[in-house]
Design a protein around this motif. Sequence first.
Motif, PDB file in Angstrom:
ATOM      1  N   TYR A  75       0.828  -1.212   0.000  1.00  0.00           N
ATOM      2  CA  TYR A  75       0.000   0.000   0.000  1.00  0.00           C
ATOM      3  C   TYR A  75       0.863   1.262   0.000  1.00  0.00           C
ATOM      4  CZ  TYR A  75       1.053  -1.198   4.855  1.00  0.00           C
ATOM      5  OH  TYR A  75       1.707  -1.591   5.994  1.00  0.00           O
ATOM      6  N   CYS A  76       0.261   2.353  -0.445  1.00  0.00           N
ATOM      7  CA  CYS A  76       0.894   3.666  -0.334  1.00  0.00           C
ATOM      8  C   CYS A  76      -0.185   4.744  -0.428  1.00  0.00           C
ATOM      9  CB  CYS A  76       1.968   3.877  -1.391  1.00  0.00           C
ATOM     10  SG  CYS A  76       1.405   3.676  -3.073  1.00  0.00           S
ATOM     11  N   TRP A  82      -1.331  11.178   5.844  1.00  0.00           N
ATOM     12  CA  TRP A  82      -0.658  10.293   6.802  1.00  0.00           C
ATOM     13  C   TRP A  82      -1.063  10.666   8.236  1.00  0.00           C
ATOM     14  CZ3 TRP A  82       5.254   9.874   5.193  1.00  0.00           C
ATOM     15  CH2 TRP A  82       5.340   9.311   3.922  1.00  0.00           C
ATOM     16  N   HIS A 111       7.929  -4.819   5.299  1.00  0.00           N
ATOM     17  CA  HIS A 111       8.427  -3.450   5.166  1.00  0.00           C
ATOM     18  C   HIS A 111       9.916  -3.392   5.454  1.00  0.00           C
ATOM     19  CE1 HIS A 111       8.816  -2.580   9.537  1.00  0.00           C
ATOM     20  NE2 HIS A 111       7.813  -3.412   9.659  1.00  0.00           N
ATOM     21  N   ASN A 115      11.404   1.610   7.978  1.00  0.00           N
ATOM     22  CA  ASN A 115      10.079   2.204   7.742  1.00  0.00           C
ATOM     23  C   ASN A 115       9.081   1.646   8.767  1.00  0.00           C
ATOM     24  OD1 ASN A 115       7.960   3.595   6.521  1.00  0.00           O
ATOM     25  ND2 ASN A 115       7.741   2.146   4.818  1.00  0.00           N
ATOM     26  N   ARG A 117       6.812   2.916  10.517  1.00  0.00           N
ATOM     27  CA  ARG A 117       5.434   3.425  10.406  1.00  0.00           C
ATOM     28  C   ARG A 117       4.547   2.389   9.684  1.00  0.00           C
ATOM     29  NH1 ARG A 117       4.057   9.059   9.483  1.00  0.00           N
ATOM     30  NH2 ARG A 117       6.272   9.423   9.260  1.00  0.00           N
ATOM     31  N   SER A 118       5.107   1.766   8.656  1.00  0.00           N
ATOM     32  CA  SER A 118       4.346   0.783   7.897  1.00  0.00           C
ATOM     33  C   SER A 118       4.094  -0.480   8.729  1.00  0.00           C
ATOM     34  CB  SER A 118       5.095   0.438   6.606  1.00  0.00           C
ATOM     35  OG  SER A 118       4.372  -0.486   5.850  1.00  0.00           O
ATOM     36  N   VAL A 121       1.163   0.056  10.910  1.00  0.00           N
ATOM     37  CA  VAL A 121      -0.097  -0.098  10.168  1.00  0.00           C
ATOM     38  C   VAL A 121      -0.502  -1.581  10.152  1.00  0.00           C
ATOM     39  CG1 VAL A 121      -1.122   0.006   7.854  1.00  0.00           C
ATOM     40  CG2 VAL A 121       0.187   1.955   8.724  1.00  0.00           C
TER      41      VAL A 121
END
Length: 160
Positions: A75-76, A82, A111, A115, A117-118, A121
């Motif tokens: 995903y992005c 954000w 990930h 990163n 943050r991913s 998620v």
Amino acid sequence: MFSNWASDPEVTRFLTWPPHTSIEVTENLLTDWISRYEDGGYFNWVMEYKETGKAIGNISVVKLYEDIDAADVGYCMSRKYWGQGLMSEALKGVMDYLFDVVGLNRVAANHDVNNPRSGRVMDKAGMVQEGILRQAGKNNQGIHDVVWHAAIRDEKSDNL
Ligand SMILES: CC(C)(COP(=O)(O)OP(=O)(O)OC[C@H]1O[C@@H](n2cnc3c(N)ncnc32)[C@H](O)[C@@H]1OP(=O)(O)O)[C@@H](O)C(=O)NCCC(=O)NCCS
């Protein structure tokens, strides 16, 4: 897609593809994606911001393992959106669909270790971290350690 996220080097920082340099690049990619929808095993969604109807991101199955009923997802999303929990919400929706409608048993994602943050998620959507493969991936930052997370259908409710 072009102006909201695909042309932004900050969005593609930990991704494997370069930022789109012109709208034609995005158009050609979308034409290719659309042509694959005929295939029942192709899953790729745009995220629409409800209040404005704007396309703000993309979430998809990047690999399907039909023999073991499993999928890897990716995903992005536009930087402007954000930090509002939107991708966690989208990933959870996609996981529910893949488990309950498509009938998959395992949904995984990975990930770059840089990163986190991913990874957050993935965990907020109900996955758990499984392990780190050292120097096993390459993206726009170079070779990196890859952190894998996954959810299994039967344990789904335990993690939420
Ligand atoms: C990764 C991405 C999808 C996150 O989307 P998002 O909607 O901002 O994510 P959410 O708001 O649902 O959750 C982000 C979580 O990460 C946390 N976070 C933010 N920065 C962090 C950091 N440096 N380290 C650890 N956690 C971090 C947030 O606090 C939040 O957790 P919380 O709700 O418990 O506070 C978005 O940043 C993105 O599109 N990045 C570029 C593309 C990309 O990297 N895709 C993933 C490739 S594997």
